[in-house]
Design an enzyme around this catalytic site. Structure first.
Site, short mmCIF file in Angstrom:
data_model
loop_
_atom_site.label_atom_id
_atom_site.label_comp_id
_atom_site.label_asym_id
_atom_site.label_seq_id
_atom_site.Cartn_x
_atom_site.Cartn_y
_atom_site.Cartn_z
N SER A 117 -63.07 51.94 58.27
CA SER A 117 -63.15 51.04 59.28
C SER A 117 -62.87 49.63 58.60
CB SER A 117 -64.27 51.08 60.20
OG SER A 117 -64.56 50.27 61.44
N ASP A 171 -60.19 57.00 69.26
CA ASP A 171 -61.19 56.12 68.77
C ASP A 171 -61.33 54.77 69.72
OD1 ASP A 171 -62.34 53.68 67.09
OD2 ASP A 171 -61.47 54.67 65.25
N HIS A 202 -64.42 57.24 66.72
CA HIS A 202 -64.55 56.33 65.26
C HIS A 202 -65.54 57.09 64.32
CE1 HIS A 202 -63.65 52.68 63.25
NE2 HIS A 202 -64.95 52.48 63.05
#
Length: 226
Positions: A117, A171, A202
Protein backbone atom coordinates in the site's frame (compact mmCIF):
# COMPACT_ATOMS: atom_id res chain seq x y z
CA UNK A 1 18.72 12.84 8.77
CA UNK A 2 18.04 10.28 11.50
CA UNK A 3 18.01 6.69 10.29
CA UNK A 4 14.57 5.07 10.27
CA UNK A 5 14.01 2.64 13.16
CA UNK A 6 13.14 -0.91 12.09
CA UNK A 7 12.29 -4.44 13.14
CA UNK A 8 15.25 -6.67 12.29
CA UNK A 9 14.80 -10.37 11.49
CA UNK A 10 18.37 -11.66 11.11
CA UNK A 11 19.34 -14.33 8.60
CA UNK A 12 19.82 -17.86 9.84
CA UNK A 13 23.56 -18.27 9.49
CA UNK A 14 25.67 -15.98 7.29
CA UNK A 15 23.72 -13.07 5.78
CA UNK A 16 23.76 -13.28 1.98
CA UNK A 17 20.90 -10.89 1.08
CA UNK A 18 18.48 -8.38 2.61
CA UNK A 19 14.77 -7.70 2.06
CA UNK A 20 13.61 -4.24 3.17
CA UNK A 21 9.80 -4.33 3.55
CA UNK A 22 7.72 -1.15 3.98
CA UNK A 23 4.35 -1.32 5.74
CA UNK A 24 1.07 0.47 4.94
CA UNK A 25 -0.78 3.39 6.52
CA UNK A 26 -1.25 3.18 10.30
CA UNK A 27 0.76 -0.04 10.60
CA UNK A 28 4.36 -0.45 11.77
CA UNK A 29 7.35 -2.61 10.99
CA UNK A 30 5.86 -5.22 13.31
CA UNK A 31 2.86 -5.69 10.99
CA UNK A 32 4.62 -7.70 8.29
CA UNK A 33 7.37 -9.28 10.41
CA UNK A 34 5.28 -12.47 11.00
CA UNK A 35 5.30 -13.16 7.24
CA UNK A 36 8.92 -14.36 7.35
CA UNK A 37 8.20 -17.93 8.55
CA UNK A 38 5.16 -18.10 6.25
CA UNK A 39 7.47 -17.63 3.26
CA UNK A 40 9.03 -21.02 4.06
CA UNK A 41 12.41 -20.00 2.67
CA UNK A 42 15.24 -22.54 2.91
CA UNK A 43 16.98 -22.28 6.29
CA UNK A 44 20.34 -21.73 4.58
CA UNK A 45 19.05 -18.97 2.27
CA UNK A 46 20.80 -16.36 4.42
CA UNK A 47 18.15 -13.68 3.94
CA UNK A 48 17.83 -10.89 6.51
CA UNK A 49 14.50 -9.04 6.70
CA UNK A 50 14.25 -5.39 7.76
CA UNK A 51 10.84 -3.83 8.44
CA UNK A 52 11.20 -0.05 8.90
CA UNK A 53 8.72 2.05 10.90
CA UNK A 54 7.25 5.03 9.04
CA UNK A 55 7.34 8.40 10.83
CA UNK A 56 4.35 9.38 12.97
CA UNK A 57 2.48 12.31 11.40
CA UNK A 58 -1.06 13.72 11.00
CA UNK A 59 -3.14 12.12 8.22
CA UNK A 60 -5.77 14.43 6.72
CA UNK A 61 -8.31 11.78 5.64
CA UNK A 62 -8.29 10.38 9.19
CA UNK A 63 -9.27 13.71 10.69
CA UNK A 64 -5.67 14.79 11.22
CA UNK A 65 -5.04 11.89 13.59
CA UNK A 66 -1.35 11.16 14.08
CA UNK A 67 -0.24 7.70 12.99
CA UNK A 68 2.61 5.98 11.24
CA UNK A 69 2.45 7.13 7.65
CA UNK A 70 4.91 7.44 4.79
CA UNK A 71 3.06 10.55 3.57
CA UNK A 72 -0.16 12.49 4.12
CA UNK A 73 -3.35 11.55 2.28
CA UNK A 74 -5.65 14.49 1.64
CA UNK A 75 -8.02 12.77 -0.81
CA UNK A 76 -8.99 9.22 -1.75
CA UNK A 77 -8.80 10.15 -5.45
CA UNK A 78 -5.90 8.10 -6.82
CA UNK A 79 -4.48 10.93 -8.91
CA UNK A 80 -4.09 13.23 -5.91
CA UNK A 81 -3.96 10.70 -3.05
CA UNK A 82 -0.22 10.68 -2.42
CA UNK A 83 1.34 13.86 -1.05
CA UNK A 84 4.30 14.11 -3.43
CA UNK A 85 6.53 16.09 -1.08
CA UNK A 86 5.89 13.51 1.65
CA UNK A 87 6.61 10.64 -0.74
CA UNK A 88 9.94 12.18 -1.73
CA UNK A 89 10.86 12.83 1.90
CA UNK A 90 10.13 9.23 2.96
CA UNK A 91 11.85 7.87 -0.15
CA UNK A 92 14.99 9.78 0.90
CA UNK A 93 14.77 8.24 4.39
CA UNK A 94 14.42 4.71 2.94
CA UNK A 95 17.28 5.35 0.51
CA UNK A 96 19.44 6.39 3.47
CA UNK A 97 18.71 2.99 5.03
CA UNK A 98 19.62 1.22 1.77
CA UNK A 99 22.79 3.31 1.50
CA UNK A 100 23.81 2.23 5.00
CA UNK A 101 23.28 -1.46 4.18
CA UNK A 102 25.52 -1.03 1.14
CA UNK A 103 28.13 0.86 3.17
CA UNK A 104 28.12 -2.04 5.64
CA UNK A 105 29.06 -4.43 2.85
CA UNK A 106 25.79 -5.72 1.37
CA UNK A 107 25.92 -5.40 -2.44
CA UNK A 108 22.93 -3.43 -3.78
CA UNK A 109 22.18 -6.31 -6.15
CA UNK A 110 21.52 -8.52 -3.10
CA UNK A 111 18.83 -6.18 -1.74
CA UNK A 112 15.10 -6.50 -2.46
CA UNK A 113 12.83 -3.55 -1.70
CA UNK A 114 9.20 -4.42 -0.92
CA UNK A 115 6.21 -2.35 0.08
CA UNK A 116 2.50 -2.77 0.83
CA UNK A 117 0.00 0.00 0.00
CA UNK A 118 1.69 3.28 1.09
CA UNK A 119 4.95 1.37 1.42
CA UNK A 120 4.57 0.17 -2.15
CA UNK A 121 4.27 3.76 -3.36
CA UNK A 122 7.68 4.46 -1.80
CA UNK A 123 9.16 1.25 -3.26
CA UNK A 124 8.01 2.11 -6.80
CA UNK A 125 9.19 5.70 -6.44
CA UNK A 126 12.69 4.47 -5.51
CA UNK A 127 12.74 1.74 -8.16
CA UNK A 128 12.87 4.40 -10.84
CA UNK A 129 15.16 6.84 -9.04
CA UNK A 130 17.86 4.91 -7.15
CA UNK A 131 21.41 5.45 -8.42
CA UNK A 132 22.24 1.73 -8.12
CA UNK A 133 20.73 -1.61 -9.12
CA UNK A 134 18.63 -3.70 -6.72
CA UNK A 135 17.97 -7.46 -6.86
CA UNK A 136 14.23 -6.86 -7.17
CA UNK A 137 11.20 -4.82 -6.06
CA UNK A 138 7.81 -6.01 -4.78
CA UNK A 139 4.86 -3.60 -4.87
CA UNK A 140 1.77 -5.02 -3.16
CA UNK A 141 -1.76 -3.56 -3.28
CA UNK A 142 -0.40 -0.18 -4.27
CA UNK A 143 -0.23 2.57 -6.88
CA UNK A 144 2.23 5.17 -8.18
CA UNK A 145 2.84 8.75 -7.12
CA UNK A 146 3.16 11.24 -10.00
CA UNK A 147 3.33 8.67 -12.85
CA UNK A 148 3.41 11.58 -15.31
CA UNK A 149 6.92 12.47 -14.04
CA UNK A 150 8.32 8.98 -14.56
CA UNK A 151 9.63 9.55 -18.08
CA UNK A 152 11.62 12.65 -17.00
CA UNK A 153 12.93 11.28 -13.69
CA UNK A 154 13.56 7.56 -14.32
CA UNK A 155 17.19 6.48 -14.06
CA UNK A 156 18.47 3.46 -16.03
CA UNK A 157 19.92 1.40 -13.15
CA UNK A 158 16.82 -0.70 -12.42
CA UNK A 159 15.31 -1.02 -15.89
CA UNK A 160 16.16 -4.74 -15.91
CA UNK A 161 15.40 -5.32 -12.21
CA UNK A 162 12.50 -7.80 -11.75
CA UNK A 163 9.43 -6.04 -10.33
CA UNK A 164 6.59 -8.05 -8.76
CA UNK A 165 3.28 -6.13 -8.70
CA UNK A 166 0.49 -7.90 -6.80
CA UNK A 167 -3.08 -6.70 -6.25
CA UNK A 168 -6.45 -7.91 -5.01
CA UNK A 169 -9.27 -7.81 -7.55
CA UNK A 170 -11.70 -6.87 -4.76
CA UNK A 171 -9.52 -4.19 -3.14
CA UNK A 172 -11.82 -1.41 -1.79
CA UNK A 173 -8.93 0.73 -0.47
CA UNK A 174 -6.62 0.92 -3.49
CA UNK A 175 -8.67 -0.02 -6.56
CA UNK A 176 -6.91 -2.52 -8.82
CA UNK A 177 -6.91 0.15 -11.55
CA UNK A 178 -4.27 1.98 -9.49
CA UNK A 179 -1.96 -1.01 -9.54
CA UNK A 180 -2.59 -1.54 -13.25
CA UNK A 181 -1.77 2.11 -13.94
CA UNK A 182 1.57 1.72 -12.16
CA UNK A 183 2.27 -1.50 -14.07
CA UNK A 184 1.57 0.08 -17.47
CA UNK A 185 3.50 3.29 -16.66
CA UNK A 186 6.58 1.26 -15.69
CA UNK A 187 6.24 -1.11 -18.64
CA UNK A 188 6.03 1.85 -21.03
CA UNK A 189 9.36 3.11 -19.66
CA UNK A 190 10.98 -0.30 -20.18
CA UNK A 191 10.96 -1.65 -16.62
CA UNK A 192 10.81 -5.45 -16.09
CA UNK A 193 7.39 -5.58 -14.40
CA UNK A 194 5.21 -8.64 -13.85
CA UNK A 195 1.52 -8.46 -12.90
CA UNK A 196 -0.20 -10.78 -10.40
CA UNK A 197 -3.81 -10.44 -9.24
CA UNK A 198 -5.58 -12.41 -6.51
CA UNK A 199 -9.10 -13.00 -5.24
CA UNK A 200 -8.68 -10.87 -2.13
CA UNK A 201 -9.33 -7.38 -0.79
CA UNK A 202 -6.63 -5.00 0.61
CA UNK A 203 -4.50 -7.77 2.06
CA UNK A 204 -2.01 -10.52 1.27
CA UNK A 205 -3.40 -13.97 0.42
CA UNK A 206 -1.83 -17.38 0.92
CA UNK A 207 -1.30 -17.69 -2.83
CA UNK A 208 0.42 -14.30 -2.98
CA UNK A 209 2.71 -15.32 -0.08
CA UNK A 210 3.65 -18.46 -2.03
CA UNK A 211 4.31 -16.39 -5.17
CA UNK A 212 6.42 -13.90 -3.19
CA UNK A 213 8.45 -16.80 -1.78
CA UNK A 214 9.10 -18.13 -5.29
CA UNK A 215 10.05 -14.63 -6.49
CA UNK A 216 12.54 -14.14 -3.65
CA UNK A 217 14.08 -17.58 -4.11
CA UNK A 218 14.46 -17.00 -7.84
CA UNK A 219 16.24 -13.69 -7.19
CA UNK A 220 18.33 -14.43 -4.14
CA UNK A 221 19.16 -18.14 -3.99
CA UNK A 222 22.17 -19.39 -5.85
CA UNK A 223 22.19 -22.85 -7.42
CA UNK A 224 24.12 -24.02 -4.36
CA UNK A 225 21.31 -22.81 -2.07
CA UNK A 226 18.50 -24.48 -4.00
Amino acid sequence: MTLLPFVDTPAQGPCKAVVVWLHGLGDSGHGFAPIVPELRLPSDAGIRFIFPHAPVQPVTINGGMEMRSWYDIKSMDLLSRADEAGVRDSAAKVQQLLDQLIAQGMPSERIVLAGFSQGGVIALHLLARLPYKLAGVMALSTYMCAPEKLSDEALPYNKATPVFIGHGVQDPVVPMAGGQQAFHALKKQGFAVSWHDYRMEHSVSAQEVADISSFLQRLLLTDKDK
